[in-house]
Write a protein that holds these residues in place. Structure first.
Motif, PDB file in Angstrom:
ATOM      1  N   LYS A 218       0.812  -1.221   0.000  1.00 29.13           N
ATOM      2  CA  LYS A 218       0.000   0.000   0.000  1.00 29.13           C
ATOM      3  C   LYS A 218       0.842   1.267   0.000  1.00 29.13           C
ATOM      4  CE  LYS A 218      -3.620  -2.316   2.705  1.00 29.13           C
ATOM      5  NZ  LYS A 218      -4.363  -2.306   3.988  1.00 29.13           N
ATOM      6  N   GLU A 220       2.904   2.043   2.415  1.00 29.34           N
ATOM      7  CA  GLU A 220       3.136   2.465   3.793  1.00 29.34           C
ATOM      8  C   GLU A 220       4.525   2.023   4.246  1.00 29.34           C
ATOM      9  OE1 GLU A 220      -1.502   1.782   5.224  1.00 29.34           O
ATOM     10  OE2 GLU A 220      -0.020   0.165   5.359  1.00 29.34           O
ATOM     11  N   GLU A 263       0.370  -7.725   7.393  1.00 24.96           N
ATOM     12  CA  GLU A 263       0.787  -6.331   7.321  1.00 24.96           C
ATOM     13  C   GLU A 263       0.756  -5.719   8.708  1.00 24.96           C
ATOM     14  OE1 GLU A 263      -1.345  -4.071   4.489  1.00 24.96           O
ATOM     15  OE2 GLU A 263      -0.650  -5.240   2.778  1.00 24.96           O
TER      16      GLU A 263
END
Length: 265
Positions: A218, A220, A263
């Motif tokens: 994503k 991040e 995650e």
């Protein structure tokens, strides 16, 4: 630097205290701990591990989440959020770290950021006689370490202010003085532009390092890795293409991170 010799265990060590301290390290660096894993790590019965963990809970160093795992408590100085993935991150990153180490023959570190600090999760040492030693378990200021600066550079300015200019930062001793703050922000802007951060003896005399942030699928930030070397070898290593080798390592590692269903958060 040469690896420092391991500290000798005290002659009259107290086993229960030593076990409790090992549990604190496991919680700090791993982010979460199951009772079975705690017992295996210590080599004790589950009942013994349970009593030790119960005392850590009582004193605020651990709490149990909804899945009955133990995570760092408020007395650890950092909350548990975002740390539960660190063990898996180590497993995913290790082969890439070993390959990078073999290519540059310098020490490679893996770290995460917790507030204003970075925690070193893993180290692969070079084979050079003069080398940077194992940093696993070490906690350093994020604004000084190369990997820490690489992660900080991706935060919003408001978050940077909160970390280093708020009342909490002043109380915790993390505040950056006015005379240094503008230069710090300019350095982070350079890091964002270059895609990497450098540390020239900022955390340890005679040591330089180059660090890059790591991202999940994503986008991040989930951690960072760095190559650390005695300062005398840094320029030669940099000129030989260190940035390009590290960028390729990051590309391959982030593919594996994105492919993994676990995650942080």
């Amino acid at each position: 630097m040469q690896k420092l010799p391991l500290q000798k265990k005290p002659t009259y060590s107290i086993e229960a205290v030593d076990n409790a301290l090992q549990l604190l390290q496991l919680l700090r660096d791993g982010g979460s701990l199951r009772l079975k894993d705690a017992a295996n790590e210590l080599g004790v019965a589950p009942s013994t591990a349970h009593r030790l963990l119960a005392m850590l809970v009582y004193r605020g160093f651990a709490v149990q989440d909804e899945s009955r795992r133990y995570v760092p408590g408020p007395a650890m100085g950092a909350g548990p959020a975002g740390l539960s993935w660190t063990r898996l991150l180590r497993e995913v990153a290790r082969p890439h770290m070993e390959l990078l180490c073999s290519r540059v023959n310098e020490t490679v570190n893996l770290m995460i950021r917790v507030g204003t600090k970075v925690r070193f999760l893993d180290t692969v040492e070079s084979t050079n006689v003069l080398r940077v030693g194992d940093r696993q378990g070490t906690v350093l200021p994020a604004d000084k370490a190369s990997g820490g600066k690489a992660m900080l550079a991706e935060l919003d300015p408001a978050m940077i202010d909160q970390l280093f200019r708020s009342q909490n930062a002043e109380i915790g001793g993390d505040s950056i003085p006015d005379a240094e703050y503008a230069a710090f922000l300019r350095e982070l802007e350079t890091v964002r532009s270059n895609g990497f951060a450098a540390n020239f003896e900022g955390t340890e005399e005679g040591i330089s390092a180059l660090g890059m942030a790591l991202h999940n699928g994503k986008g991040e930030v989930v951690g960072a890795f760095s190559v650390a070397t005695p300062v005398a070898r840094f320029r030669r290593l940099f000129d030989a293409g260190l940035v390009g080798v590290m960028l390729e390592t990051r590309r391959q590692l982030e593919i594996d991170i994105a492919a993994n269903p676990a995650e942080p958060g």
